[in-house]
Scaffold this motif. Structure first.
Motif, PDB file in Angstrom:
ATOM      1  N   ALA A  26       0.826  -1.208   0.000  1.00  0.00           N
ATOM      2  CA  ALA A  26       0.000   0.000   0.000  1.00  0.00           C
ATOM      3  C   ALA A  26       0.860   1.258   0.000  1.00  0.00           C
ATOM      4  N   ALA A  27       2.000   1.215   0.702  1.00  0.00           N
ATOM      5  CA  ALA A  27       2.914   2.358   0.691  1.00  0.00           C
ATOM      6  C   ALA A  27       3.478   2.580  -0.710  1.00  0.00           C
ATOM      7  N   ALA A  28       3.766   1.490  -1.419  1.00  0.00           N
ATOM      8  CA  ALA A  28       4.227   1.609  -2.804  1.00  0.00           C
ATOM      9  C   ALA A  28       3.150   2.226  -3.686  1.00  0.00           C
ATOM     10  N   LEU A  29       1.897   1.838  -3.471  1.00  0.00           N
ATOM     11  CA  LEU A  29       0.791   2.408  -4.227  1.00  0.00           C
ATOM     12  C   LEU A  29       0.631   3.893  -3.909  1.00  0.00           C
ATOM     13  N   ALA A  30       0.781   4.267  -2.642  1.00  0.00           N
ATOM     14  CA  ALA A  30       0.673   5.674  -2.250  1.00  0.00           C
ATOM     15  C   ALA A  30       1.727   6.528  -2.947  1.00  0.00           C
ATOM     16  N   LEU A  31       2.974   6.053  -2.962  1.00  0.00           N
ATOM     17  CA  LEU A  31       4.047   6.794  -3.624  1.00  0.00           C
ATOM     18  C   LEU A  31       3.823   6.869  -5.135  1.00  0.00           C
ATOM     19  N   SER A  32       3.342   5.795  -5.707  1.00  0.00           N
ATOM     20  CA  SER A  32       3.118   5.756  -7.149  1.00  0.00           C
ATOM     21  C   SER A  32       1.949   6.639  -7.571  1.00  0.00           C
ATOM     22  N   SER A  33       1.032   6.957  -6.647  1.00  0.00           N
ATOM     23  CA  SER A  33      -0.189   7.703  -6.963  1.00  0.00           C
ATOM     24  C   SER A  33      -0.004   9.210  -6.944  1.00  0.00           C
ATOM     25  N   LEU A  34       1.164   9.687  -6.555  1.00  0.00           N
ATOM     26  CA  LEU A  34       1.354  11.130  -6.385  1.00  0.00           C
ATOM     27  C   LEU A  34       1.069  11.899  -7.681  1.00  0.00           C
ATOM     28  N   GLY A  35       1.642  11.438  -8.787  1.00  0.00           N
ATOM     29  CA  GLY A  35       1.467  12.142 -10.051  1.00  0.00           C
ATOM     30  C   GLY A  35       0.030  12.130 -10.524  1.00  0.00           C
ATOM     31  N   ASP A  36      -0.646  10.996 -10.389  1.00  0.00           N
ATOM     32  CA  ASP A  36      -2.032  10.900 -10.832  1.00  0.00           C
ATOM     33  C   ASP A  36      -2.929  11.840 -10.051  1.00  0.00           C
ATOM     34  N   ALA A  37      -2.753  11.918  -8.735  1.00  0.00           N
ATOM     35  CA  ALA A  37      -3.598  12.784  -7.921  1.00  0.00           C
ATOM     36  C   ALA A  37      -3.399  14.248  -8.293  1.00  0.00           C
ATOM     37  N   LEU A  38      -2.156  14.651  -8.508  1.00  0.00           N
ATOM     38  CA  LEU A  38      -1.881  16.059  -8.778  1.00  0.00           C
ATOM     39  C   LEU A  38      -2.329  16.490 -10.167  1.00  0.00           C
ATOM     40  N   ILE A  39      -2.326  15.579 -11.131  1.00  0.00           N
ATOM     41  CA  ILE A  39      -2.688  15.970 -12.494  1.00  0.00           C
ATOM     42  C   ILE A  39      -4.130  16.468 -12.553  1.00  0.00           C
ATOM     43  N   TYR A  40      -5.003  15.981 -11.666  1.00  0.00           N
ATOM     44  CA  TYR A  40      -6.392  16.434 -11.653  1.00  0.00           C
ATOM     45  C   TYR A  40      -6.500  17.891 -11.224  1.00  0.00           C
ATOM     46  N   VAL A  41      -5.543  18.359 -10.425  1.00  0.00           N
ATOM     47  CA  VAL A  41      -5.536  19.748  -9.981  1.00  0.00           C
ATOM     48  C   VAL A  41      -4.816  20.639 -10.982  1.00  0.00           C
ATOM     49  N   VAL A  42      -3.698  20.163 -11.506  1.00  0.00           N
ATOM     50  CA  VAL A  42      -2.823  20.991 -12.332  1.00  0.00           C
ATOM     51  C   VAL A  42      -3.325  21.120 -13.768  1.00  0.00           C
TER      52      VAL A  42
END
Length: 386
Positions: A26-42
């Motif tokens: 789950a920690a690996a998934l959290a780190l991998s998800s950073l870019g996807d989460a931010l693209i929705y804002v940026v």
């Protein structure tokens, strides 16, 4: 009969090893998800920096979810063949690559490739987390909840610290930083335990066929992950200024992440004790009441109930499916659930846009969501553990 001391030790070790594996994956998934989460804002506010039109913005933000609809079954089949650890390792590598692509590429077609790669990577990582979580059947709900809680840390940080960083170094360069951070997911996956023996396998269909109870998860995706996230800002804009509506909506959507972080482990543990089916019923009724309050509109109270109900379902849903499925069928059934939830989440915004373009009121829409949520409970009968 009373368990022997040796049996108790084996049970304890299984619980500890499973919990450790869930935390790492789950920690690996959290780190991998950073870019996807931010693209929705940026991306919506910085489309020009990525050399894309607003039409491409919509395509790019939906592409990762749409691709999963068609490929979850194939990813599950790959996981059954190579195992959860190798699946997670492959997915973590490509997830980092997709984040670097958001930094280094521009234009709709090139970025579409990055989003498709991320969609497939997310499918592999999330299925790996679930595969480890349900290994210990007696504590599957709590394990799924812990996995969901840890996963949400990544998107929550991206929506807060990541958004601030983007304002400081630019909407493109921020993805270089996030890509470097996401590389740390690879060593986390690397130290996951290797399977001691191959798991029994059965042929998994590439396109998953839904069971009756998958209709429930379609409705969850449609109502909360699809319609709710779009209507909240619009509902707020009817009562307060646009600036206040934007800030409040952002806080509500962040609260959804935080609510899942807190409630999913608690709901999972409670479901391990009393059964996951009752938790799904209670959580769904809470969501239905929440939609009803939003129709009034009591925005904060209604949103809170929807968020709490969704957080509980995030843990209880996969655990209930794992309880019912045989060992050979668990990963496949989890993939089917994820697929139909994504179908609902993809259909929600499309149908909402059509409804609002026809002057369909937001209050009537929320009443419809409440009724639909209650009706979906009838499809859950297939999850009753026999």
């Amino acid at each position: 009969p009373t368990r022997s001391a040796k049996e108790e030790i084996c049970i304890t070790l299984t619980k500890v090893n499973t919990r450790r594996s869930v935390i790492l994956a789950a920690a690996a998934l959290a780190l991998s998800s950073l870019g996807d989460a931010l693209i929705y804002v940026v991306l919506p506010v910085s489309a020009a920096a990525f050399n894309v039109s607003l039409v491409w913005v919509g395509i790019l933000l939906a592409a990762n979810r749409i691709i999963r609809i068609f490929f979850y079954g194939g990813i599950a089949a790959l996981g059954e063949k190579v195992g959860a650890r190798k699946l997670a390792l492959i997915s973590a590598i490509f997830a980092a690559l997709s984040t670097f692509m958001l930094w280094g590429l521009s234009g709709g077609p090139a970025l579409l490739v990055a989003r498709v790669i991320w969609g497939l990577s997310f499918a592999g990582l999330s299925l790996s987390v679930l595969a480890y979580a349900v290994t210990d059947k007696a504590h599957s709900g709590q394990n799924v909840g812990i996995g969901r809680s840890i996963h949400q840390i990544g998107p929550a940080l991206a929506l807060s610290a990541g958004a601030w960083l983007a304002s400081q170094i630019g909407p493109r360069d921020v993805f270089l930083v996030l890509g470097v951070i996401s590389l740390f997911a690879i060593p986390l996956v690397w130290i996951l335990p290797k399977p001691t023996e191959p798991l029994p396998r059965k042929k998994t269909k590439w396109l998953p066929r839904p069971a009756s109870f998958d209709l429930f998860f379609f409705v969850v995706g449609f109502t909360v992950d699809g319609v709710f996230l779009i209507l909240v800002p619009l509902l707020l804009a009817q009562t307060v200024s646009l600036e206040t509506a934007t800030v409040t909506a952002g806080l509500i959507l962040t609260a959804r992440r935080l609510g899942e972080m807190i409630l999913a482990p608690l709901a999972g543990k409670f479901g391990d004790s009393v059964g996951h089916f009752p938790v799904l019923i209670i959580a769904s009724l809470a969501m239905a009441v929440g939609f009803g309050l939003l129709a009034v509109p009591y925005i904060i109270a209604g949103s809170a109930l929807v968020i709490l109900g969704r957080g509980a379902i995030a843990a209880a849903g996969p655990a209930a499916i794992a309880d019912r499925a045989g060992e050979q069928d668990t990963l496949h059934r989890l993939a089917v659930m994820q697929t139909w939830r994504d179908v609902g989440a993809a259909a929600g915004p499309v149908l909402t846009g059509i409804a609002l373009s026809q002057d369909f009121s937001i209050s009537a829409t929320y009443i419809g969501l409440a009724v639909l949520t209650v009706l979906s409970l009838f499809s859950l009968r297939g999850l009753i553990k026999r």
